[in-house]
Scaffold this motif. Structure first.
Motif, PDB file in Angstrom:
ATOM      1  N   UNK A 152       1.059  -1.318  -0.203  1.00 43.09           N
ATOM      2  CA  UNK A 152       0.011  -0.060  -0.178  1.00 43.09           C
ATOM      3  C   UNK A 152       1.024   1.301  -0.245  1.00 43.09           C
ATOM      4  N   UNK A 155       2.644   1.939  -3.403  1.00 44.07           N
ATOM      5  CA  UNK A 155       1.536   1.679  -3.905  1.00 44.07           C
ATOM      6  C   UNK A 155       1.609   3.798  -4.260  1.00 44.07           C
ATOM      7  N   UNK A 156       1.554   4.016  -3.167  1.00 47.05           N
ATOM      8  CA  UNK A 156       0.976   5.676  -2.524  1.00 47.05           C
ATOM      9  C   UNK A 156       2.131   6.071  -3.286  1.00 47.05           C
ATOM     10  N   UNK A 159       2.702   5.877  -7.146  1.00 47.20           N
ATOM     11  CA  UNK A 159       1.840   7.695  -7.202  1.00 47.20           C
ATOM     12  C   UNK A 159       2.496   8.685  -7.164  1.00 47.20           C
ATOM     13  N   UNK A 160       3.443   9.139  -6.482  1.00 52.58           N
ATOM     14  CA  UNK A 160       3.449  10.697  -6.030  1.00 52.58           C
ATOM     15  C   UNK A 160       4.977  10.748  -6.519  1.00 52.58           C
ATOM     16  N   UNK A 177       7.575   8.466   3.410  1.00 49.38           N
ATOM     17  CA  UNK A 177       6.448   7.717   2.548  1.00 49.38           C
ATOM     18  C   UNK A 177       6.099   6.685   4.180  1.00 49.38           C
TER      19      UNK A 177
END
Lengths: 191, 191
Positions: A152, A155-156, A159-160, A177
């Motif tokens: 998870x 993924x974040x 994308x960033x 993150x």
């Protein structure tokens, strides 16, 4: 098996990406990809089950890298450090060819079927990561929790990284993150 | 629109689940589902795009519940509390009919295409959750991080709930999993 085809898989993957980006995933055929790579359609299907799978050429390598990094982590490392190290290793690898990653991401994002396949591949990476953690003696559900959370965060962070206009440090974004998540979880109100 | 069909959606969803569990997803047709529910095939397709979608009847309600719970949370609540409250609300709802949830889970787990669709629906729930958090003034990437992590914790908690042989408390398992993740992140080794 016919004549020797040096790095056929890599050449087909590169040709597919070029054609998908140029003319769209839907409009491109396996025969065109093979021709663009200077190979036959038969060779294409010897390497990939269908034209979707070419885009997930890297997932197997990603899984091996994650599993190997978990296995190679020092005995005393905490689950978070182990998962962090493996995701950062993957980030480092992706960062070696950011333009290719960006092109692939644009192709996958534009197609619902490919997005679903991408999610399935990420779920499989989480499974492999959990399995590798269990191999280090970590029990359930901790192993699955660490693995699913790790993916998870990845993924974040990914994308960033993709949303940054210029070059950016993916392993650094993964670390940041994770730190942000740690702070978020620590600052809940008292129950 | 023909005659009035009280709760046609719910009846079709229940009939589909029964037939999928009895004779398998692949072997069941939309016409059979409609007949089993005492409705016409035309009515089936007025309510669902295909026989896959019947299994995701609850996802829209789940999304509404998550979004509403986030919106209704007190102004001072932390992101973790807000996400936790919304996932626990969903857990409470699923717990109302555990046998139906278990039946559905068995059908989805047995079919690769359905598993992919399930992952896509979970990703959509994470998106909706992130959007609701942004609606509360939470910035990016914190909103996405909180939402994706929340759904990851939910997935693990749900699997754990499903694996319990007897009745178990899903909201309680969600809380325990969140606590476990908090502890895990707090005990990393010094960098």
């Amino acid at each position: 098996m016919g004549r020797w085809e040096p790095n056929a898989r890599g050449r087909l993957a590169q040709a597919a990406l070029t054609l998908y980006a140029e003319q769209g995933f839907e409009k491109t055929t396996a025969a065109e990809i093979a021709a663009h790579a200077g190979l036959t359609e038969r060779t294409f299907f010897r390497h990939f089950a269908d034209k979707r799978e070419v885009l997930f050429y890297g997932t197997e390598m990603a899984r091996d890298l994650l599993v190997r990094t978990v296995a190679d982590s020092p005995a005393g490392a905490t689950p978070v450090d182990v998962v962090g190290a493996s995701l950062e290793a993957l980030g480092t690898q992706l960062q070696e060819n950011p333009e290719r990653v960006r092109l692939r991401d644009a192709v996958v994002s534009a197609n619902a079927e490919l997005r679903e396949r991408e999610l399935a591949k990420l779920a499989a990476l989480a499974e492999a990561l959990a399995e590798a953690l269990r191999g280090r003696g970590m029990s359930e559900p901790a192993a699955r929790l660490a693995a699913e959370t790790g993916i998870a965060v990845f993924k974040v962070a990914f994308a960033r990284w993709m949303s940054e206009p210029g070059p950016a440090d993916l392993p650094g974004i993964i670390r940041a993150s994770t730190d942000e998540l740690r702070k978020m979880l620590a600052t809940r109100a008292a129950a």
